[in-house]
Scaffold this active site. Structure first.
Site, PDB file in Angstrom:
ATOM      1  N   ASP A  59       0.856  -1.187   0.032  1.00  0.00           N
ATOM      2  CA  ASP A  59      -0.120   0.028   0.041  1.00  0.00           C
ATOM      3  C   ASP A  59       0.818   1.172   0.047  1.00  0.00           C
ATOM      4  O   ASP A  59       1.482   1.505   0.841  1.00  0.00           O
ATOM      5  CB  ASP A  59      -0.955   0.111   1.191  1.00  0.00           C
ATOM      6  CG  ASP A  59      -1.907   1.104   1.164  1.00  0.00           C
ATOM      7  OD1 ASP A  59      -1.677   2.301   0.817  1.00  0.00           O
ATOM      8  OD2 ASP A  59      -2.874   1.158   1.946  1.00  0.00           O
ATOM      9  N   SER A 137       0.637  12.344 -15.246  1.00  0.00           N
ATOM     10  CA  SER A 137      -0.449  12.406 -15.952  1.00  0.00           C
ATOM     11  C   SER A 137      -0.362  13.821 -16.745  1.00  0.00           C
ATOM     12  O   SER A 137      -0.192  14.859 -16.315  1.00  0.00           O
ATOM     13  CB  SER A 137      -1.658  12.280 -15.367  1.00  0.00           C
ATOM     14  OG  SER A 137      -2.732  12.636 -16.110  1.00  0.00           O
ATOM     15  N   TYR A 150      -7.722  14.904  -8.696  1.00  0.00           N
ATOM     16  CA  TYR A 150      -6.663  14.367  -9.591  1.00  0.00           C
ATOM     17  C   TYR A 150      -5.526  15.162 -10.331  1.00  0.00           C
ATOM     18  O   TYR A 150      -4.377  14.984 -10.105  1.00  0.00           O
ATOM     19  CB  TYR A 150      -7.593  13.443 -10.596  1.00  0.00           C
ATOM     20  CG  TYR A 150      -6.677  12.558 -11.372  1.00  0.00           C
ATOM     21  CD1 TYR A 150      -6.014  11.399 -10.981  1.00  0.00           C
ATOM     22  CD2 TYR A 150      -6.110  13.043 -12.920  1.00  0.00           C
ATOM     23  CE1 TYR A 150      -5.206  10.656 -11.802  1.00  0.00           C
ATOM     24  CE2 TYR A 150      -5.528  12.199 -13.519  1.00  0.00           C
ATOM     25  CZ  TYR A 150      -5.001  11.078 -13.163  1.00  0.00           C
ATOM     26  OH  TYR A 150      -4.197  10.370 -13.928  1.00  0.00           O
ATOM     27  N   LYS A 154      -1.380  15.208  -9.623  1.00  0.00           N
ATOM     28  CA  LYS A 154      -0.618  14.849 -10.362  1.00  0.00           C
ATOM     29  C   LYS A 154       0.416  15.892 -10.853  1.00  0.00           C
ATOM     30  O   LYS A 154       1.460  16.009 -11.122  1.00  0.00           O
ATOM     31  CB  LYS A 154      -1.208  14.361 -11.605  1.00  0.00           C
ATOM     32  CG  LYS A 154      -1.976  13.029 -11.896  1.00  0.00           C
ATOM     33  CD  LYS A 154      -0.873  11.822 -11.317  1.00  0.00           C
ATOM     34  CE  LYS A 154      -1.381  10.461 -11.575  1.00  0.00           C
ATOM     35  NZ  LYS A 154      -0.419   9.616 -11.261  1.00  0.00           N
TER      36      LYS A 154
END
Length: 252
Positions: A59, A137, A150, A154
């Site tokens: 994890d 990303s 998100y 990134k």
């Protein structure tokens, strides 16, 4: 000679999607690879199918898991030479409606996970050196209003990448740290998203059109870019952002 012959690599999120493609390509190029993931069944099956691979449950948001994974890797294969921080997650939501719980989950996996991995890799690689690849990303460069958290996570990975590269250079450590920025890629997570939209065929066309090349990318194409950054061919590349996005970032 294969391009990663003898190198020891750890790939997070290595059981599925982009991570799996990177694991398979690295193994084909001669690397000893640890598949680090929370998806145990698929990860163990992949390790068993490859010539020189092992699986370890990791994890990425837990420091103790990182320490255990690095210890197990080095006990079996030797000093860490390549780390691919690939594990990640994505949830939709604008600043107006994204729940606070999503912030903690996405940041823990995408940003904290990359931070802990980079920190452990810098200590493990030390003076013998290596390559750190953070899978970011294009959304970190070109944010979306519908993916507020998100996109922010990134962007954090991109800034972290530059900071790590600077630290290693300033301290004389032969460790390169670079970011790899995919666009829309064919993964189980993406297929699940397309299916949830109802008309998967229409969704595929729409998502493909987000790239200049008018198609969805394949995990193997991202693996090829990761291979370059991991290899000695990228010996003068650090602090960089390599876009393997079909032109997503520049699409009008």
């Amino acid at each position: 000679m294969t391009r990663l012959s003898g190198k020891v690599a750890l790939v997070t999120g290595g059981a599925r999607g982009i991570g799996r493609a990177i694991v398979e390509r690295f193994a084909a190029e001669g690397a000893h690879v640890m598949i680090a993931d929370i998806v145990e069944d698929e990860g163990r099956a992949l390790a068993a199918a490859l010539p020189d691979a092992m699986f370890h449950t990791l994890d990425v948001s837990k420091s103790a898991d990182w320490d255990a994974a690095i210890t197990a890797l080095q006990a079996r294969f030797g000093p860490l030479g390549v780390l691919v921080n690939n594990a990640g997650t994505s949830m939709s939501g604008s600043i107006a409606d994204a729940p606070e719980a999503d912030w903690h989950r996405i940041m823990d996996i995408n940003a904290l996970g990359a931070f802990l991995g980079c920190q452990r890799a810098v200590h493990a690689m030390g003076v013998h050196g290596g390559s750190i690849i953070n899978v970011a990303s294009s959304r970190g460069q070109r944010p979306s209003s519908g993916q507020a958290i998100y996109s922010a996570s990134k962007a954090a990975v991109l800034s972290l990448t530059r900071s790590v590269a600077l630290h290693c250079g300033e301290n004389g450590l032969p460790i390169r740290c670079n970011a790899l920025c995919p666009g829309v890629i064919e993964t189980p997570l993406l297929r699940q998203h397309m299916a949830s939209l109802g008309d998967e065929a229409a969704a595929r066309v729409q998502l493909g059109a987000m790239q200049v090349m008018n198609r969805i990318g394949q995990p193997e194409e991202i693996a090829a870019a990761a291979l370059f950054l991991a290899s000695d061919e990228a010996s003068f590349v650090t602090g960089a952002e390599l876009n393997a996005d079909g032109g997503f970032r520049i699409r009008d």
